[in-house]
Scaffold this motif. Structure first.
Motif, PDB file in Angstrom:
ATOM      1  N   VAL A 150      16.749 -21.128   7.972  1.00  0.00           N
ATOM      2  CA  VAL A 150      17.279 -21.739   8.997  1.00  0.00           C
ATOM      3  C   VAL A 150      17.598 -23.031   9.332  1.00  0.00           C
ATOM      4  CG1 VAL A 150      15.589 -19.919  10.290  1.00  0.00           C
ATOM      5  CG2 VAL A 150      14.720 -22.248  10.246  1.00  0.00           C
ATOM      6  N   LYS A 151      18.416 -23.355  10.197  1.00  0.00           N
ATOM      7  CA  LYS A 151      18.979 -24.701  10.519  1.00  0.00           C
ATOM      8  C   LYS A 151      17.783 -25.611  10.779  1.00  0.00           C
ATOM      9  CE  LYS A 151      23.310 -23.425  12.384  1.00  0.00           C
ATOM     10  NZ  LYS A 151      24.124 -23.342  13.667  1.00  0.00           N
ATOM     11  N   PRO A 152      17.972 -26.914  10.535  1.00  0.00           N
ATOM     12  CA  PRO A 152      16.658 -27.838  10.783  1.00  0.00           C
ATOM     13  C   PRO A 152      16.352 -27.789  12.351  1.00  0.00           C
ATOM     14  CG  PRO A 152      18.409 -29.064   9.358  1.00  0.00           C
ATOM     15  CD  PRO A 152      18.840 -27.806   9.896  1.00  0.00           C
ATOM     16  N   HIS A 153      15.104 -27.876  12.488  1.00  0.00           N
ATOM     17  CA  HIS A 153      14.429 -27.917  13.890  1.00  0.00           C
ATOM     18  C   HIS A 153      14.465 -29.305  14.584  1.00  0.00           C
ATOM     19  CE1 HIS A 153      11.965 -24.526  11.828  1.00  0.00           C
ATOM     20  NE2 HIS A 153      12.793 -23.897  12.994  1.00  0.00           N
ATOM     21  N   VAL A 154      14.588 -29.289  15.852  1.00  0.00           N
ATOM     22  CA  VAL A 154      14.217 -30.296  16.716  1.00  0.00           C
ATOM     23  C   VAL A 154      12.925 -31.184  16.474  1.00  0.00           C
ATOM     24  CG1 VAL A 154      14.344 -31.643  18.962  1.00  0.00           C
ATOM     25  CG2 VAL A 154      16.038 -29.991  18.350  1.00  0.00           C
ATOM     26  N   GLN A 155      12.565 -32.376  16.287  1.00  0.00           N
ATOM     27  CA  GLN A 155      11.538 -32.736  15.949  1.00  0.00           C
ATOM     28  C   GLN A 155      10.613 -33.227  17.231  1.00  0.00           C
ATOM     29  OE1 GLN A 155      10.118 -33.085  12.367  1.00  0.00           O
ATOM     30  NE2 GLN A 155      11.522 -31.420  12.582  1.00  0.00           N
ATOM     31  N   LEU A 156       9.388 -32.889  16.969  1.00  0.00           N
ATOM     32  CA  LEU A 156       8.635 -33.350  18.420  1.00  0.00           C
ATOM     33  C   LEU A 156       8.419 -34.747  18.256  1.00  0.00           C
ATOM     34  CD1 LEU A 156       5.418 -30.731  17.910  1.00  0.00           C
ATOM     35  CD2 LEU A 156       7.032 -31.096  19.839  1.00  0.00           C
ATOM     36  N   LYS A 157       8.306 -35.571  19.305  1.00  0.00           N
ATOM     37  CA  LYS A 157       8.684 -37.022  19.617  1.00  0.00           C
ATOM     38  C   LYS A 157       7.224 -37.781  19.480  1.00  0.00           C
ATOM     39  CE  LYS A 157      13.057 -37.485  21.714  1.00  0.00           C
ATOM     40  NZ  LYS A 157      13.330 -36.222  21.518  1.00  0.00           N
ATOM     41  N   THR A 158       6.153 -37.100  19.689  1.00  0.00           N
ATOM     42  CA  THR A 158       4.852 -37.554  19.769  1.00  0.00           C
ATOM     43  C   THR A 158       3.924 -36.618  19.580  1.00  0.00           C
ATOM     44  OG1 THR A 158       3.381 -38.975  21.290  1.00  0.00           O
ATOM     45  CG2 THR A 158       4.755 -37.194  22.287  1.00  0.00           C
ATOM     46  N   SER A 159       2.559 -37.076  19.561  1.00  0.00           N
ATOM     47  CA  SER A 159       1.542 -35.859  19.525  1.00  0.00           C
ATOM     48  C   SER A 159       1.421 -35.255  20.796  1.00  0.00           C
ATOM     49  CB  SER A 159       0.114 -36.678  19.345  1.00  0.00           C
ATOM     50  OG  SER A 159      -0.197 -37.249  20.690  1.00  0.00           O
ATOM     51  N   VAL A 160       1.102 -33.805  20.543  1.00  0.00           N
ATOM     52  CA  VAL A 160       0.994 -32.921  21.662  1.00  0.00           C
ATOM     53  C   VAL A 160      -0.110 -32.959  22.548  1.00  0.00           C
ATOM     54  CG1 VAL A 160       2.955 -31.339  20.548  1.00  0.00           C
ATOM     55  CG2 VAL A 160       0.347 -30.872  20.295  1.00  0.00           C
ATOM     56  N   SER A 161       0.218 -32.651  23.880  1.00  0.00           N
ATOM     57  CA  SER A 161      -0.765 -32.731  24.889  1.00  0.00           C
ATOM     58  C   SER A 161      -1.411 -31.309  25.155  1.00  0.00           C
ATOM     59  CB  SER A 161      -0.534 -33.311  26.174  1.00  0.00           C
ATOM     60  OG  SER A 161       0.574 -32.824  26.611  1.00  0.00           O
ATOM     61  N   HIS A 162      -0.752 -30.304  24.456  1.00  0.00           N
ATOM     62  CA  HIS A 162      -1.114 -28.899  24.985  1.00  0.00           C
ATOM     63  C   HIS A 162      -1.338 -27.967  23.691  1.00  0.00           C
ATOM     64  CE1 HIS A 162       0.178 -30.617  28.999  1.00  0.00           C
ATOM     65  NE2 HIS A 162      -0.592 -29.542  29.329  1.00  0.00           N
ATOM     66  N   VAL A 163      -2.084 -26.951  23.736  1.00  0.00           N
ATOM     67  CA  VAL A 163      -1.732 -26.001  22.656  1.00  0.00           C
ATOM     68  C   VAL A 163      -1.990 -24.700  23.319  1.00  0.00           C
ATOM     69  CG1 VAL A 163      -3.212 -24.802  20.619  1.00  0.00           C
ATOM     70  CG2 VAL A 163      -3.010 -27.333  21.081  1.00  0.00           C
ATOM     71  N   PHE A 164      -1.036 -23.862  23.248  1.00  0.00           N
ATOM     72  CA  PHE A 164      -0.838 -22.536  23.864  1.00  0.00           C
ATOM     73  C   PHE A 164      -1.246 -21.506  22.653  1.00  0.00           C
ATOM     74  CE2 PHE A 164       1.442 -24.801  26.770  1.00  0.00           C
ATOM     75  CZ  PHE A 164       1.204 -24.318  28.157  1.00  0.00           C
ATOM     76  N   ILE A 165      -2.230 -20.710  23.157  1.00  0.00           N
ATOM     77  CA  ILE A 165      -2.723 -19.584  22.356  1.00  0.00           C
ATOM     78  C   ILE A 165      -1.785 -18.072  22.801  1.00  0.00           C
ATOM     79  CG2 ILE A 165      -4.558 -18.046  21.668  1.00  0.00           C
ATOM     80  CD1 ILE A 165      -4.548 -21.056  20.686  1.00  0.00           C
ATOM     81  N   HIS A 166      -1.203 -17.460  21.738  1.00  0.00           N
ATOM     82  CA  HIS A 166      -0.445 -16.358  22.016  1.00  0.00           C
ATOM     83  C   HIS A 166      -1.158 -15.064  21.227  1.00  0.00           C
ATOM     84  CE1 HIS A 166       3.100 -18.518  23.492  1.00  0.00           C
ATOM     85  NE2 HIS A 166       2.533 -19.553  22.884  1.00  0.00           N
ATOM     86  N   HIS A 167      -0.597 -13.965  21.441  1.00  0.00           N
ATOM     87  CA  HIS A 167      -0.681 -12.882  20.286  1.00  0.00           C
ATOM     88  C   HIS A 167       0.855 -12.250  20.337  1.00  0.00           C
ATOM     89  CE1 HIS A 167      -1.594  -9.261  23.260  1.00  0.00           C
ATOM     90  NE2 HIS A 167      -0.499 -10.039  23.863  1.00  0.00           N
ATOM     91  N   THR A 168       0.804 -11.726  19.283  1.00  0.00           N
ATOM     92  CA  THR A 168       2.434 -11.206  18.849  1.00  0.00           C
ATOM     93  C   THR A 168       2.359  -9.559  19.420  1.00  0.00           C
ATOM     94  OG1 THR A 168       1.470  -9.968  16.837  1.00  0.00           O
ATOM     95  CG2 THR A 168       2.412 -12.194  16.648  1.00  0.00           C
ATOM     96  N   ALA A 169       1.383  -9.315  20.003  1.00  0.00           N
ATOM     97  CA  ALA A 169       1.445  -7.859  20.627  1.00  0.00           C
ATOM     98  C   ALA A 169       1.551  -6.810  19.858  1.00  0.00           C
ATOM     99  CB  ALA A 169       2.212  -8.162  21.932  1.00  0.00           C
ATOM    100  N   GLY A 170       1.851  -7.123  18.559  1.00  0.00           N
ATOM    101  CA  GLY A 170       2.223  -6.100  17.678  1.00  0.00           C
ATOM    102  C   GLY A 170       0.997  -5.453  16.824  1.00  0.00           C
ATOM    103  N   ARG A 171       1.649  -4.992  15.640  1.00  0.00           N
ATOM    104  CA  ARG A 171       0.376  -4.601  14.640  1.00  0.00           C
ATOM    105  C   ARG A 171      -0.218  -5.762  14.038  1.00  0.00           C
ATOM    106  NH1 ARG A 171       1.586  -4.053   9.230  1.00  0.00           N
ATOM    107  NH2 ARG A 171       3.534  -4.877   8.623  1.00  0.00           N
ATOM    108  N   ALA A 172      -1.537  -5.565  13.562  1.00  0.00           N
ATOM    109  CA  ALA A 172      -2.481  -6.321  13.077  1.00  0.00           C
ATOM    110  C   ALA A 172      -1.953  -6.309  11.486  1.00  0.00           C
ATOM    111  CB  ALA A 172      -3.863  -6.043  13.447  1.00  0.00           C
ATOM    112  N   CYS A 173      -2.905  -7.199  10.998  1.00  0.00           N
ATOM    113  CA  CYS A 173      -2.784  -7.442   9.337  1.00  0.00           C
ATOM    114  C   CYS A 173      -4.202  -7.607   8.826  1.00  0.00           C
ATOM    115  CB  CYS A 173      -1.757  -8.427   8.938  1.00  0.00           C
ATOM    116  SG  CYS A 173      -1.859  -9.959   9.369  1.00  0.00           S
TER     117      CYS A 173
END
Length: 192
Positions: A34-57
């Motif tokens: 893929v094309k290069p990503h936009v870089q984060l400018k600083t340390s992050v203040s949040h962590v978000f937890i997700h699930h793919t809602a698809g099949r497990a492995c």
């Protein structure tokens, strides 16, 4: 004779490295270029937890396939430039690199430039993730704090705290409520 300072520094270095989980790199799981990503400018203040809602492995080979399927869905269907998550947690207890530590993600609208998104592979509405998955995710967060990428006083949220969604599933959300730094509830900018 080796000076004690060198032995001490070597021991500290190996202990720090030991606290990071195994991370399967993009090339190893077969990520699309893929094309290069936009870089984060600083340390992050949040962590978000997700699930793919698809099949497990359960194996590295199968989890790599799920990571590729997730990336394809995000690029082909969502029309994003890449997989949206910073990292994915496989049922094999490994971490799979998404956009990684330093790139702005596409996982949580309104928070991507100040958060990392960690997604558990599978659907965790009724089923709990395995102990190795949970341990790997916690270890990843600790590793990010150690690297200075995640702020020490970070806030941990489920995706549902920022958007009207079931993500990361009721069973997983109940678990992360007990994690250090959990700050559940609707966030500013919550959308439905």
């Amino acid at each position: 004779m080796i000076p004690l300072v060198i032995i001490f520094l070597s021991l500290v270095s190996s202990l720090q490295a030991a606290s990071c989980p195994e991370i399967v790199g993009r090339s190893e799981w077969g990520a699309r270029a893929v094309k290069p990503h936009v870089q984060l400018k600083t340390s992050v203040s949040h962590v978000f937890i997700h699930h793919t809602a698809g099949r497990a492995c359960a194996t590295k080979q199968d989890c790599a396939k799920v990571a590729r399927e997730t990336q394809n869905f995000h690029i082909n269907t969502n029309k994003w430039s890449d997989i949206g998550y910073s990292f994915l947690v496989g049922g094999d207890g490994r971490i799979y690199e998404g956009r990684g530590w330093k790139a702005v993600g596409a996982h949580t609208y309104g928070y991507n430039s100040k958060a990392l998104g960690i997604s558990f592979m599978g659907n965790f509405e009724k089923t709990k993730p395995s102990a190795p998955m949970l341990a790997a995710a916690k270890k990843l967060i600790d590793c990010g704090v150690q690297k200075g990428v995640i702020a020490n006083n970070r806030q941990i949220h489920g995706h549902r705290d920022a958007k009207c969604t079931a993500c990361p599933g009721a069973a997983l959300y109940a678990i992360i409520k007990g994690w250090p730094g959990f700050k559940g509830g609707k966030l500013p900018g919550y959308s439905c």
